[in-house]
Design an enzyme around this catalytic site. Sequence first.
Site, PDB file in Angstrom:
ATOM      1  N   CYS A 154       0.867  -1.175   0.000  1.00 40.66           N
ATOM      2  CA  CYS A 154       0.000   0.000   0.000  1.00 40.66           C
ATOM      3  C   CYS A 154       0.906   1.228   0.000  1.00 40.66           C
ATOM      4  CB  CYS A 154      -0.953  -0.006   1.198  1.00 40.66           C
ATOM      5  SG  CYS A 154      -0.134   0.003   2.806  1.00 40.66           S
ATOM      6  N   THR A 155       0.367   2.395   0.280  1.00 41.31           N
ATOM      7  CA  THR A 155       1.140   3.635   0.166  1.00 41.31           C
ATOM      8  C   THR A 155       2.314   3.695   1.143  1.00 41.31           C
ATOM      9  OG1 THR A 155      -0.881   4.777  -0.491  1.00 41.31           O
ATOM     10  CG2 THR A 155       0.980   6.145   0.149  1.00 41.31           C
TER      11      THR A 155
END
Length: 590
Positions: free
Chosen positions: A223-224
Amino acid sequence: MGRTSSCGGDGEKQRIEDKEQYGVLLYYKYTSVPDVDELVSFYESSCNSLGLLGRVRLSTHGVNVTVGGKLAALEEHIASAKSNCLFEGTDFKLASCNHPLNDKVSQECGFTSLSIRVVEELVTFSTCPLLKSPDISNAGKHLSAAEFHSVLQSAKQPDESGKSENKELVLLDARNLYETRIGKFESENVETLDPEIRQYSDLPTWIDQNAEKLKGKNVLMYCTGGIRCEMASAYIRSKGAGFENTFQLYGGIQRYLEQFPSGGFFKGKNFVFDHRISVGSSKEDIIGCCLLCNNTFDDYSPRCRCRLCRMLVLVCNHCQVKGDDYVCELCRKHGKGQVPLSLDPSKGLTPAGDDDTRRKLRILCLHGFRQNASGFKGRTGSLAKKLKNIAELVFIDAPHELQFIYQTASTTPPPPLGACNKKFAWLVSPDFDKPSETGWTQCQFDPLQYQNQTEGFDKSLTYLKTVFAERGPFDGILGFSQGAAMAAAVCGKQEQLLGEIDFRFCVLCSGFTPWPLLEKREQGSIKCPSLHIFGSQPGKDRQIVTQASLDLAGLFDQGCATVIEHDFGHIIPTKSPYIDEIKAFLNQFI
């Protein structure tokens, strides 16, 4: 963070510039917090004294922080945090960038103020209660950026015993669809699973429905910045045998791009939740495309959104039209909001039809407690008249029929039932009684009764689904008092109701938050465009206090929320300038 030194005046100038340079700091930590109030005091003191702006989320389970400010101030904040044993082992991600402008992007991302809130979950993992919440201590093993890269190169991954196996490898993107559309990992011979979700809280449902795609495989999640993979990987592993080999990219895409500046296996840009919008590699490759013309495009700075679900969409400069009349690919996939577009080169891509012949907005109107459709229609006659050229108001009775009441102090007997119109409600108290044979009951008026009306939502929601199916479509919902509370509750579930209750905006008049229906919602988490109308302080609305309406407005995304405070009490004002502001809001959707 490294510093460049030089001699004389140039060196002094460089040191001043370094101190003034702006940056963004992201970090999270899952840990047991013994005293949340003490942690709140720490962040209030540290962030305010250092001039840091952004979002701080605290819970008994840890912290989740995204703040911006001068690099020197951010470094000082990191030093203060590290002095607390709670933050031992925390990955502080600090990046230099341009100073945010006070524009729509900065406001939407929360970088024009400091927001410190105590929440139940650091990131909302599910909008519905799970049978068993995942244990964060069971999260997937962290892989460094170098390890993650090596795995993709070799397509092999050591299992929990440490032995290397040739199990099938899959990449699982834990981000929202609009993020994956501008950047993602791609590796030859490795399948990438994109759940195509609107929001993170939709991920558990996707995992449940696609468990067979993960079982028995080595799952590499990313994810980020890493926080979303923590809970999601724990949830996958909680499913037991066959799901043990779930791993996560430590530090997320951000740390990977720092390790591999040319991009490595990551293509495109990393979407970030601050004023930078996205961060790319040195390659600056573009994988996104315009929703309408399909040309290469990956810039979310125009903040174009789907008119139905309000998800961000990519619309290039050539195709952008006034009014945000776009429908995202997920809504289109479910057959919603198909709008024919004019291909007239002189007009560009705009909704078909002459401006003068477009239909009026259809607005479903929900009356207040102990009211009915006919009474509410009468009370809003002036509003309907002044909106007649832009909107059609449709009135319905709520599904819960109420007892007729008269005050206990009254010595006058109640009138015959035949002379009275039935009264209805959207929400009722737990001790709600259906009308008796006589139809009358004595009671004493309680101005705070709305705080106890927490039952009956499911029946009202089912009823609204029928109304939308039989009398729709509707462009928006207008609710008054308890009707506004009901409308707000529906807005809070809008993503789950797509295909059953579709609308583009809401107008909430003298509203209040229908606890406990929305008590777990964070500030600004409801993305539906909203207009909030209520009496200003002090005491102008004697039925619903001003603060209750303000609290409700705070739950809606401030980037698409409008507030009108007036001096006329428990009514919808139709005099200028209020009616002009109401028209201005509605005209956005025509």
